[in-house]
Design a protein around this motif. Structure first.
Motif, PDB file in Angstrom:
ATOM      1  N   ASP A 135      44.162  23.992  27.769  1.00 38.69           N
ATOM      2  CA  ASP A 135      44.555  23.097  29.134  1.00 38.69           C
ATOM      3  C   ASP A 135      43.235  22.243  29.397  1.00 38.69           C
ATOM      4  N   ASN A 136      43.315  20.837  28.940  1.00 40.74           N
ATOM      5  CA  ASN A 136      42.323  20.356  29.288  1.00 40.74           C
ATOM      6  C   ASN A 136      42.703  19.041  30.427  1.00 40.74           C
ATOM      7  N   GLY A 137      43.570  19.545  31.415  1.00 40.41           N
ATOM      8  CA  GLY A 137      44.232  19.031  32.391  1.00 40.41           C
ATOM      9  C   GLY A 137      43.422  18.851  33.413  1.00 40.41           C
ATOM     10  N   LYS A 138      43.895  19.263  34.624  1.00 45.22           N
ATOM     11  CA  LYS A 138      43.143  19.220  36.173  1.00 45.22           C
ATOM     12  C   LYS A 138      42.521  20.600  36.163  1.00 45.22           C
ATOM     13  N   SER A 139      42.711  21.442  35.325  1.00 45.39           N
ATOM     14  CA  SER A 139      42.023  22.860  35.489  1.00 45.39           C
ATOM     15  C   SER A 139      40.523  22.905  35.475  1.00 45.39           C
ATOM     16  N   PRO A 140      39.857  23.518  36.505  1.00 49.59           N
ATOM     17  CA  PRO A 140      38.717  23.429  36.643  1.00 49.59           C
ATOM     18  C   PRO A 140      37.818  24.310  35.712  1.00 49.59           C
ATOM     19  N   GLU A 141      38.497  25.295  35.010  1.00 46.06           N
ATOM     20  CA  GLU A 141      38.272  26.415  34.187  1.00 46.06           C
ATOM     21  C   GLU A 141      37.561  27.466  35.055  1.00 46.06           C
ATOM     22  N   ILE A 142      38.106  27.627  35.913  1.00 50.47           N
ATOM     23  CA  ILE A 142      37.585  28.660  36.755  1.00 50.47           C
ATOM     24  C   ILE A 142      38.844  29.524  37.220  1.00 50.47           C
ATOM     25  N   GLU A 143      38.819  30.800  36.977  1.00 54.87           N
ATOM     26  CA  GLU A 143      39.875  31.576  37.502  1.00 54.87           C
ATOM     27  C   GLU A 143      39.429  32.668  38.619  1.00 54.87           C
ATOM     28  N   MET A 144      40.413  32.683  39.600  1.00 54.75           N
ATOM     29  CA  MET A 144      39.956  33.478  40.415  1.00 54.75           C
ATOM     30  C   MET A 144      40.836  34.925  40.382  1.00 54.75           C
ATOM     31  N   VAL A 145      40.070  35.904  40.261  1.00 57.10           N
ATOM     32  CA  VAL A 145      40.516  37.264  39.898  1.00 57.10           C
ATOM     33  C   VAL A 145      40.550  38.166  41.376  1.00 57.10           C
ATOM     34  N   PHE A 146      41.688  38.104  42.121  1.00 54.31           N
ATOM     35  CA  PHE A 146      41.976  38.705  43.264  1.00 54.31           C
ATOM     36  C   PHE A 146      42.696  40.066  43.065  1.00 54.31           C
ATOM     37  N   ILE A 147      42.209  41.253  43.717  1.00 53.89           N
ATOM     38  CA  ILE A 147      42.978  42.382  43.422  1.00 53.89           C
ATOM     39  C   ILE A 147      43.175  43.019  45.018  1.00 53.89           C
ATOM     40  N   CYS A 148      44.630  43.187  44.960  1.00 48.15           N
ATOM     41  CA  CYS A 148      45.211  43.593  45.992  1.00 48.15           C
ATOM     42  C   CYS A 148      44.533  44.960  46.556  1.00 48.15           C
ATOM     43  N   ALA A 149      44.453  45.174  47.927  1.00 45.58           N
ATOM     44  CA  ALA A 149      43.729  46.596  48.316  1.00 45.58           C
ATOM     45  C   ALA A 149      42.248  46.618  47.888  1.00 45.58           C
ATOM     46  N   CYS A 150      41.632  45.625  47.196  1.00 42.24           N
ATOM     47  CA  CYS A 150      40.142  45.463  47.083  1.00 42.24           C
ATOM     48  C   CYS A 150      39.417  44.476  47.603  1.00 42.24           C
ATOM     49  N   ASN A 151      38.203  44.861  48.290  1.00 37.72           N
ATOM     50  CA  ASN A 151      37.596  43.975  49.159  1.00 37.72           C
ATOM     51  C   ASN A 151      36.897  42.758  48.482  1.00 37.72           C
ATOM     52  N   HIS A 152      36.917  42.890  47.242  1.00 42.88           N
ATOM     53  CA  HIS A 152      36.367  41.841  46.369  1.00 42.88           C
ATOM     54  C   HIS A 152      37.193  41.118  45.633  1.00 42.88           C
TER      55      HIS A 152
END
Lengths: 179, 122
Positions: free
Chosen positions: B67-84
């Motif tokens: 995907d060479n479109g708008k994606s900044p090549e950074i993924e956010m990994v958020f975990i429910c019930a975790c503070n980080h």
């Protein structure tokens, strides 16, 4: 080091995922039968409507049985989203054809979980699944028998009325059903 | 941070699996895991560790690369019930996936050893 993974849960993450997928399928079946009950009722097939109401309740009970098992084993049971339900049918026959197809798919799904249990040597879950395997024998039998009524009685004249009357009488009391 | 963990708590932590990118530790006493990755040390309990594994495995790396479109090549990994949460590049996602794969292989091995040595019914 301590085996914390095993202490926390009896089932593996893969089995837990499969069981949660099955919970969703059972929820979908329950909702599907409710939609069928509605269609039958609207079209004057009272007995078939009652039959599908009962089926819907049964599927809901299956869903809860799986749900509680996952929780009892230390897993995370997920309350599923149900969407994409078919609400309209062109004929009573189509309703029963869909019901049989759905039951065959459910049997296949249980077979897949059982196969994974065998692979992982999870005989505890395998034993739990036995109840469902037996239940599927009955479910498939009833769906198949209902569809056979269309061949035996025929849809001409008062045929559909006769079929509707007989649907609710279908019972699985084969000697192989056991206690 | 990594040296801090090792020097301070050698007896409390067991190294489960380590790679060039990071390390997974287990704390028997607390019944949890610590992941030293992307410059921070995060505590995970059983449930959140499985959620992290699930969310990392779910990332479609191939699609991210193509995907060479708008994606900044950074993924956010958020975990429910975790503070980080993690903000990871594609390379970091691959590295974290490898780290988790290694750690879970070790957990499996640990389970086999426990079953064979401690849980044998005589």
């Amino acid at each position: 080091m301590k085996d914390i993974m095993r202490i926390k849960s009896l089932v593996s993450a893969d089995i837990e995922t499969l069981l949660n997928q099955q919970i969703k399928k059972e929820a979908h079946s329950s909702a599907m039968y409710l939609a069928m009950a509605s269609w039958c009722n609207q079209n004057g097939f009272d007995y078939s409507s009652d039959y599908f109401f009962k089926q819907s309740e049964e599927e809901r009970m299956h869903q809860l049985k799986l749900f509680k098992y996952v929780l009892d084993m230390g897993g995370r049971a997920v309350s599923p989203d149900v969407s994409g339900l078919k609400q309209d049918y062109t004929s009573l026959r189509e309703v029963f054809e869909d019901a049989l197809e759905a039951e065959i798919a459910i049997t296949q799904s249980f077979k897949n979980i059982a196969a994974t249990c065998m692979k992982e040597q999870d005989f505890v879950t395998f034993e739990f699944l036995n109840w469902f395997m037996k239940e599927q024998r009955e479910e498939e039998y009833k769906a198949r028998r209902a569809l056979e009524l269309f061949e035996v009685i025929g849809e001409e004249g008062t045929g559909l009325w006769e079929i509707d009357k007989h649907v609710n009488k279908i019972k699985y009391d084969s000697e192989t059903a056991g206690a | 941070m990594m040296t801090g963990v090792k020097t301070k708590t050698t007896e409390k932590f067991t190294e489960v699996f380590g790679s060039k990118a990071g390390t997974v530790y287990q704390s028997d006493r607390e019944g949890c895991w610590y992941i030293d990755f992307a410059g921070k040390l995060v505590k995970f309990d059983y449930r959140t560790l499985l959620l992290l594994k699930k969310s990392i495995y779910r990332v479609d790396i191939e699609q991210l690369i193509l995907d060479n479109g708008k994606s900044p090549e950074i993924e956010m990994v958020f975990i429910c019930a975790c503070n980080h949460c993690y903000f990871l590049s594609i390379l970091q996602i691959i590295a974290l996936k490898e780290l988790l794969e290694g750690a879970f292989a070790m957990f499996e091995l640990n389970q086999i050893l426990h079953d064979r040595l401690h849980r044998m019914v005589v």
